[in-house]
Design an enzyme around this catalytic site. Structure first.
Site, mmCIF file in Angstrom:
data_model
loop_
_atom_site.group_PDB
_atom_site.id
_atom_site.type_symbol
_atom_site.label_atom_id
_atom_site.label_comp_id
_atom_site.label_asym_id
_atom_site.label_seq_id
_atom_site.Cartn_x
_atom_site.Cartn_y
_atom_site.Cartn_z
ATOM 1 N N ARG A 64 0.940 -1.239 0.020
ATOM 2 C CA ARG A 64 -0.020 0.012 -0.040
ATOM 3 C C ARG A 64 0.952 1.390 -0.045
ATOM 4 O O ARG A 64 0.621 2.282 -0.803
ATOM 5 C CB ARG A 64 -0.932 -0.049 1.343
ATOM 6 C CG ARG A 64 -1.906 1.336 1.358
ATOM 7 C CD ARG A 64 -3.207 1.173 2.036
ATOM 8 N NE ARG A 64 -3.285 0.256 3.367
ATOM 9 C CZ ARG A 64 -2.465 0.592 4.439
ATOM 10 N NH1 ARG A 64 -1.936 1.693 4.550
ATOM 11 N NH2 ARG A 64 -2.648 -0.250 5.451
ATOM 12 N N TYR A 101 -14.521 18.222 -15.742
ATOM 13 C CA TYR A 101 -15.056 16.798 -16.036
ATOM 14 C C TYR A 101 -16.269 16.497 -14.968
ATOM 15 O O TYR A 101 -15.889 16.860 -13.687
ATOM 16 C CB TYR A 101 -13.612 15.817 -15.569
ATOM 17 C CG TYR A 101 -13.982 14.391 -15.607
ATOM 18 C CD1 TYR A 101 -14.415 13.779 -16.760
ATOM 19 C CD2 TYR A 101 -14.120 13.596 -14.571
ATOM 20 C CE1 TYR A 101 -14.461 12.407 -16.960
ATOM 21 C CE2 TYR A 101 -14.382 12.306 -14.558
ATOM 22 C CZ TYR A 101 -14.585 11.549 -15.626
ATOM 23 O OH TYR A 101 -14.749 10.385 -15.659
ATOM 24 N N ASP A 127 -5.141 19.310 -14.399
ATOM 25 C CA ASP A 127 -5.548 18.091 -14.752
ATOM 26 C C ASP A 127 -4.993 17.984 -16.305
ATOM 27 O O ASP A 127 -5.696 18.810 -17.203
ATOM 28 C CB ASP A 127 -7.080 17.872 -14.802
ATOM 29 C CG ASP A 127 -7.549 16.419 -15.295
ATOM 30 O OD1 ASP A 127 -6.993 15.716 -15.967
ATOM 31 O OD2 ASP A 127 -8.697 16.141 -14.887
ATOM 32 N N LYS A 155 -6.921 7.207 -19.700
ATOM 33 C CA LYS A 155 -7.361 7.539 -21.000
ATOM 34 C C LYS A 155 -5.928 7.425 -21.959
ATOM 35 O O LYS A 155 -5.616 6.489 -22.340
ATOM 36 C CB LYS A 155 -7.603 9.116 -20.972
ATOM 37 C CG LYS A 155 -8.742 9.331 -19.992
ATOM 38 C CD LYS A 155 -9.973 8.852 -20.168
ATOM 39 C CE LYS A 155 -11.059 8.869 -18.991
ATOM 40 N NZ LYS A 155 -11.315 10.287 -18.156
HETATM 41 C C1 LIG Z 1 -11.772 10.408 -17.020
HETATM 42 C C2 LIG Z 1 -11.181 11.733 -16.194
HETATM 43 C C3 LIG Z 1 -11.210 11.786 -14.947
HETATM 44 C C4 LIG Z 1 -11.370 10.730 -13.953
HETATM 45 O O1 LIG Z 1 -10.421 9.539 -14.228
HETATM 46 P P1 LIG Z 1 -10.896 8.007 -14.095
HETATM 47 O O2 LIG Z 1 -9.623 7.466 -14.261
HETATM 48 O O3 LIG Z 1 -12.161 7.644 -14.836
HETATM 49 O O4 LIG Z 1 -11.468 8.084 -12.619
HETATM 50 C C5 LIG Z 1 -10.475 12.830 -14.669
HETATM 51 N N1 LIG Z 1 -10.120 14.189 -15.174
HETATM 52 C C6 LIG Z 1 -10.440 14.097 -16.726
HETATM 53 C C7 LIG Z 1 -10.146 15.053 -17.440
HETATM 54 C C8 LIG Z 1 -11.133 12.897 -17.295
HETATM 55 O O5 LIG Z 1 -11.093 12.693 -18.550
#
Ligand SMILES: *Cc1c(COP(=O)(O)O)cnc(C)c1O
Length: 392
Positions: free
Chosen positions: A45, A97, A169, A194
């Protein structure tokens, strides 16, 4: 080293065996020689060798101080939000998001951390929204689906003047297209689900911080909240990153070709792609991004949900699915899918139209992708009487 070389060669060869692929250390604990005397690992962890390789890769690509792997992008964001305390405020990009919107509004509000949603593509609006309680600015650039761009460098100056943390982000760009830390950000987060992992087979999140104090705080949150990335998921993400450069190259050039083609289709109203000179934030994107990414959105002249659904149901190569960034092209209807939980008035305020369709452009042949969109969009122009049955 250029980043294309760096992303392959920051992946170490296994010291013990010479394995060129990072071993998956599927273990919960590590044997110690004597209490406190160990090989740098005690309990998975807190720290795991496979996860650590990924954490070091993302740290190096983002030019940060330390990187951290989480079970999802949302878990990464949760760990960053827990840097705040009751009474603090966060200024967040308005069209953030969907999950982040939910988390800020419906989770952290209950703990007395208030989020102000601001159009951060305007520096004046950022300045005007600052309060003495603002402790963090939360940017996504570009946002999706309308791909608004915020000036990270200018906002980082404002953040520094006000002693406020700047979080970016960077999911849509990855460090290959944009590096927020050299532009002045304190923290970068990724949904590695992504583009970084890139094959629509992993849920993963990453955080990179620019100094030791933040690193210690995030390390504490990661270990104590425990939403860590598993060794296998870390390994899949590492493997994805090995081909990131090639994938993005193709996705960006395909996206540019598609965005340009869409502007000439009679059924299309607006095309959102920061690489188009007509995009309202193109000049900022050109300044801070190397390329413009693999997401393209557009709206229809018949701006209603029904028309959009007809189009998304008619594509064959573009698969209808939430998420983006994979090698296979996908599309999404935000108003009824990814962004359905965002209240309608808020959606309208941020310019998200009912007919908006978001494309996640993959690595297929551009001409095939365009032909797929063409046959789907052409169905909208059939004379009445010849129209296919409207699907709900
Ligand atoms: C998908 C996404 C998230 C969340 O991520 P997960 O891996 O689905 O938990 C956060 N920010 C952006 C811009 C995203 O596209």
């Amino acid at each position: 080293m250029k980043i294309a070389t760096q992303l392959l060669h920051s992946i170490p060869v296994d010291e013990l065996t010479g394995a060129i692929s990072v071993p998956i250390y599927q273990t919960s604990t590590f044997v110690q020689e004597s209490p406190g005397i160990n090989k740098g690992f005690e309990f998975s962890r807190a720290n795991n060798p496979t996860r650590k390789v990924l954490e070091n890769i993302i740290c190096s690509l983002e030019e940060g101080h330390a990187g951290f792997g989480f079970a999802s992008g949302m878990a990464a964001i949760d760990a960053v939000m827990k840097l705040l305390k009751t009474g603090d405020e966060i200024m967040a990009v308005e069209d953030t998001y969907g999950g982040i919107f939910q988390m800020f509004q419906h989770m952290f509000e209950r703990f007395g951390i208030k989020a102000n949603f601001v159009d951060t593509s305007s520096i004046d609006k950022v300045l005007a929204a600052m309060t003495p309680q603002t402790k963090m600015i939360w940017l996504e650039s570009p946002t999706n689906p309308t791909l608004r761009v915020s000036d990270i460098k200018s906002i980082s100056k404002i953040a520094k003047q006000h002693n406020v943390l700047l979080v970016v982000d960077n999911t849509l760009c990855t460090p290959l297209l944009q590096q927020p830390i050299p532009l002045g950000a304190d923290i970068v987060i990724h949904s590695a689900t992504k583009y970084l992992a890139g094959h629509t087979d992993v849920i993963a999140g990453l955080v990179v911080v620019n100094n030791k104090i933040l690193a210690d705080q995030i390390r504490f949150n990661q270990n104590i909240s425990g939403s860590i990335l598993s060794p296998f998921e870390a390994w899949l993400t590492i493997r994805g990153i090995e081909t990131l450069c090639l994938r993005l190259e193709k996705q960006c050039s395909n996206a540019m070709a598609i965005a340009t083609w869409l502007t000439s289709h009679p059924a299309v109203d607006k095309v959102y792609y920061p690489g188009l000179a007509t995009h309202k934030n193109h000049h900022i994107a050109r300044k801070q991004q190397k390329q413009y990414g693999g997401l393209v959105s557009f709206s229809l002249k018949t701006d209603n949900i029904k028309s959009a659904i007809r189009v998304v149901n008619a594509t064959k190569l573009f698969k209808l699915a939430e998420s983006f960034g994979g090698v296979k092209s996908m599309l999404d209807h935000p108003a009824t899918m990814t962004h359905r939980l965002i209240p309608e008035d808020f959606r309208k305020k941020t310019g998200l139209q009912d007919s908006c369709i978001r494309l996640s452009v993959g690595i297929e042949d551009a001409e095939d992708l365009i032909n797929d969109l063409k046959q789907a969009l052409d169905k909208l122009n059939l004379p009445a009487g010849k129209q296919i049955t409207v699907l709900q």
